[in-house]
Each structure stands twice: as structure tokens, then as C-alpha cells.
Design a protein around this motif. Structure first.
Motif, mmCIF file in Angstrom:
data_model
loop_
_atom_site.group_PDB
_atom_site.id
_atom_site.type_symbol
_atom_site.label_atom_id
_atom_site.label_comp_id
_atom_site.label_asym_id
_atom_site.label_seq_id
_atom_site.Cartn_x
_atom_site.Cartn_y
_atom_site.Cartn_z
ATOM 1 N N ILE A 1 0.845 -1.205 0.000
ATOM 2 C CA ILE A 1 0.000 0.000 0.000
ATOM 3 C C ILE A 1 0.882 1.257 0.000
ATOM 4 N N ALA A 2 1.913 1.271 0.841
ATOM 5 C CA ALA A 2 2.808 2.426 0.922
ATOM 6 C C ALA A 2 3.568 2.626 -0.386
ATOM 7 N N ALA A 3 4.000 1.525 -1.002
ATOM 8 C CA ALA A 3 4.745 1.615 -2.265
ATOM 9 C C ALA A 3 3.865 2.165 -3.375
ATOM 10 N N GLN A 4 2.631 1.721 -3.410
ATOM 11 C CA GLN A 4 1.721 2.202 -4.445
ATOM 12 C C GLN A 4 1.490 3.707 -4.291
ATOM 13 N N GLU A 5 1.398 4.153 -3.057
ATOM 14 C CA GLU A 5 1.191 5.571 -2.776
ATOM 15 C C GLU A 5 2.443 6.379 -3.122
ATOM 16 N N ALA A 6 3.613 5.819 -2.830
ATOM 17 C CA ALA A 6 4.870 6.538 -3.056
ATOM 18 C C ALA A 6 5.274 6.559 -4.525
ATOM 19 N N GLY A 7 5.025 5.445 -5.227
ATOM 20 C CA GLY A 7 5.431 5.341 -6.625
ATOM 21 C C GLY A 7 6.931 5.173 -6.764
ATOM 22 N N GLY A 8 7.383 5.112 -8.004
ATOM 23 C CA GLY A 8 8.807 5.061 -8.276
ATOM 24 C C GLY A 8 9.389 3.682 -8.493
ATOM 25 N N GLY A 9 8.586 2.641 -8.300
ATOM 26 C CA GLY A 9 9.085 1.281 -8.508
ATOM 27 C C GLY A 9 8.119 0.482 -9.356
ATOM 28 N N ARG B 1 11.546 -5.562 3.356
ATOM 29 C CA ARG B 1 12.501 -4.575 2.853
ATOM 30 C C ARG B 1 13.227 -5.097 1.617
ATOM 31 N N ASP B 2 13.596 -6.368 1.627
ATOM 32 C CA ASP B 2 14.254 -6.968 0.458
ATOM 33 C C ASP B 2 13.343 -6.914 -0.767
ATOM 34 N N CYS B 3 12.068 -7.212 -0.565
ATOM 35 C CA CYS B 3 11.112 -7.201 -1.678
ATOM 36 C C CYS B 3 10.940 -5.782 -2.225
ATOM 37 N N LEU B 4 10.861 -4.808 -1.333
ATOM 38 C CA LEU B 4 10.742 -3.409 -1.760
ATOM 39 C C LEU B 4 11.966 -2.998 -2.578
ATOM 40 N N THR B 5 13.144 -3.315 -2.077
ATOM 41 C CA THR B 5 14.383 -2.943 -2.756
ATOM 42 C C THR B 5 14.467 -3.577 -4.137
ATOM 43 N N ALA B 6 14.157 -4.866 -4.214
ATOM 44 C CA ALA B 6 14.246 -5.590 -5.489
ATOM 45 C C ALA B 6 13.309 -5.024 -6.539
ATOM 46 N N ALA B 7 12.197 -4.427 -6.090
ATOM 47 C CA ALA B 7 11.217 -3.875 -7.032
ATOM 48 C C ALA B 7 11.443 -2.385 -7.288
ATOM 49 N N GLY B 8 12.536 -1.827 -6.764
ATOM 50 C CA GLY B 8 12.878 -0.438 -7.044
ATOM 51 C C GLY B 8 12.263 0.583 -6.113
ATOM 52 N N PHE B 9 11.794 0.132 -4.954
ATOM 53 C CA PHE B 9 11.198 1.050 -3.975
ATOM 54 C C PHE B 9 12.158 1.297 -2.814
ATOM 55 N N ASP B 10 11.912 2.378 -2.106
ATOM 56 C CA ASP B 10 12.659 2.695 -0.894
ATOM 57 C C ASP B 10 12.316 1.648 0.171
ATOM 58 N N PRO B 11 13.307 0.908 0.667
ATOM 59 C CA PRO B 11 13.010 -0.119 1.668
ATOM 60 C C PRO B 11 12.419 0.444 2.954
ATOM 61 N N ASP B 12 12.663 1.729 3.221
ATOM 62 C CA ASP B 12 12.125 2.346 4.435
ATOM 63 C C ASP B 12 10.606 2.496 4.393
ATOM 64 N N LEU B 13 9.998 2.246 3.239
ATOM 65 C CA LEU B 13 8.534 2.248 3.164
ATOM 66 C C LEU B 13 7.948 1.183 4.084
ATOM 67 N N ALA B 14 8.758 0.182 4.423
ATOM 68 C CA ALA B 14 8.303 -0.866 5.344
ATOM 69 C C ALA B 14 7.992 -0.298 6.719
ATOM 70 N N ASN B 15 8.610 0.841 7.050
ATOM 71 C CA ASN B 15 8.451 1.426 8.388
ATOM 72 C C ASN B 15 7.542 2.647 8.408
ATOM 73 N N ARG B 16 7.215 3.171 7.231
ATOM 74 C CA ARG B 16 6.454 4.410 7.174
ATOM 75 C C ARG B 16 4.992 4.147 6.811
ATOM 76 N N GLY B 17 4.144 5.042 7.228
ATOM 77 C CA GLY B 17 2.746 4.979 6.835
ATOM 78 C C GLY B 17 1.990 3.782 7.381
ATOM 79 N N LEU B 18 2.377 3.308 8.558
ATOM 80 C CA LEU B 18 1.710 2.129 9.111
ATOM 81 C C LEU B 18 0.243 2.407 9.419
ATOM 82 N N LEU B 19 -0.041 3.595 9.938
ATOM 83 C CA LEU B 19 -1.430 3.935 10.270
ATOM 84 C C LEU B 19 -2.269 4.041 9.006
ATOM 85 N N SER B 20 -1.765 4.771 8.004
ATOM 86 C CA SER B 20 -2.532 4.898 6.753
ATOM 87 C C SER B 20 -2.616 3.547 6.049
ATOM 88 N N GLY B 21 -1.557 2.733 6.190
ATOM 89 C CA GLY B 21 -1.585 1.397 5.598
ATOM 90 C C GLY B 21 -2.679 0.553 6.218
#
Length: 199
Positions: free
Chosen positions: A97-105, A132-152
Motif C-alpha cells: 500500500i505504501a509503495a503504491q502511494e509513493a510510486g517510483g518502482g 525490505r528486500d522485496c521493496l528494494t528488489a522492485a525499485g522502492f525505498d526499503p524504508d517504506l516498510a516502516n512508514r505509513g503504518l497507520l494509513s496502511g
């Protein structure tokens, strides 16, 4: 341009077996996709489904035969009884959800890498390192794993409501803005034909 709402669980073997089929079809027809991970057990409870653990033995026996057949047909590795299944689907779902919102990957790559981690790589998709590994491999910021937990969490709950309202009851479930819906990885061909105006 057509739009597809894609409802799925990051614990679903059938979503895993869909591979990159949805993305290939969407690219072929210029369709956009919104990825909507959800709580599949809550969806079952709301729509008359039965969790695997509560199904009749004959249904589970068939599932145990059919999943390896479908994987072989698609040339995909599959662990019928993954080491970390079931596990908590929320961390991977929130990251998607966070990756889709952030874009870029690459969203399709992210979703498939999470599903592959569970069903082919014996990794626990509830663990931060795996997400985090999955986010990185798909071109996203791995820190998305820690951000936006409430909105997620809010979006994860909203996806369930959207799914119920759209008539979805399983995973993977594809709803086109034409009003047509398709359930299961074995209906991707029908989705393709529909977008081509043939179905």
C-alpha cells in the motif's frame, strides 16, 4: 483506458500462481491497475467462504493435488506447505500500500516478489527484513516498510470494504471498470479477452 482493481491476499497461493499475468495483460491493453491487498480470512467471513483449515478433507485433498499441477503448468516453483504459512499478512500488505502511494518502482514485481518469498523461497513475509528486500528488489525505498503504518492499516481495512462492495470473495480477484469481474489465476485469459472486446 480500462482500469482494473486487483483484490488479493499476500498469503494466497493462487495469487502467486498468477505470476506477472495481470501486468502483461494490462500492458497489452493499456489498462491501469490498483493493487488492493486485503485480509482474506475477513473476506471469507463476510462473503460465505471457508478458511482452508475448516474445509472438508476432500476439498483440501483436491487443493493439495491441484496447486502442484498449476505450478508445473506455469513452470513455477511451489512449496505446497511453506515453512511460514500462514503468517501475518499485514506487514507485506502495508508495504505494498505504501509503495503504491509513493510510486517510483514496479508494483507488479513487488507483489510477485512477496508472494514468491512465501510460496517458493521459504521466507517469512511478516518479517521486516523480507519486506525490505522485496521493496528494494522492485525499485522502492526499503524504508517504506516502516512508514505509513497507520494509513496502511486504514487502507487495508478499506480494501476489504471495497472488495465486499465490488462482489469479490476470493484471491486473486480482478474487477474491471466495465463492471465485469474475474476470480482466480485461471481466469486471466478471460480478462485478456474481455479487454480485447472479445468476451
Amino acid at each position: 483506458m480500462a482500469h482494473i482493481d486487483y483484490y488479493f491476499s499476500t498469503l494466497s497461493p493462487f495469487a502467486y500462481l498468477a505470476g506477472r499475468g495481470l501486468e502483461e495483460i494490462a500492458a497489452r491493453h493499456g489498462a491501469s491497475v490498483t493493487y488492493k491487498p486485503l485480509d482474506i480470512m475477513a473476506l471469507f467471513a463476510r462473503t460465505g467462504g471457508t478458511p482452508p483449515a475448516e474445509r472438508h478433507p476432500s476439498r483440501n485433498a483436491y487443493r493439495a493435488q491441484d496447486l502442484p499441477r498449476q505450478a508445473k503448468k506455469r513452470g513455477m516453483p511451489l512449496n505446497l506447505k511453506p515453512a511460514f504459512w500462514p503468517t501475518n499478512p499485514a506487514p507485506s500488505s502495508y508495504a505494498i500500500i505504501a509503495a503504491q502511494e509513493a510510486g517510483g518502482g514496479d508494483m507488479g514485481s513487488l507483489v510477485h516478489s512477496v508472494l514468491r518469498a512465501c510460496w517458493a523461497e521459504e521466507r517469512n513475509i511478516a518479517e521486516d527484513e523480507v519486506v525490505r528486500d522485496c521493496l528494494t528488489a522492485a525499485g522502492f525505498d526499503p524504508d517504506l516498510a516502516n512508514r505509513g503504518l497507520l494509513s496502511g492499516a486504514e487502507t487495508y481495512a478499506a480494501n476489504l470494504e471495497d472488495a465486499v462492495n465490488a462482489g469479490a470473495f476470493g484471491s486473486p480477484f480482478y474487477v474491471v471498470d466495465s463492471g465485469q469481474s474475474f476470480w482466480g489465476q485461471d481466469r486471466l485469459e478471460d480478462l485478456d479477452l474481455h479487454l480485447a472486446g472479445k468476451l
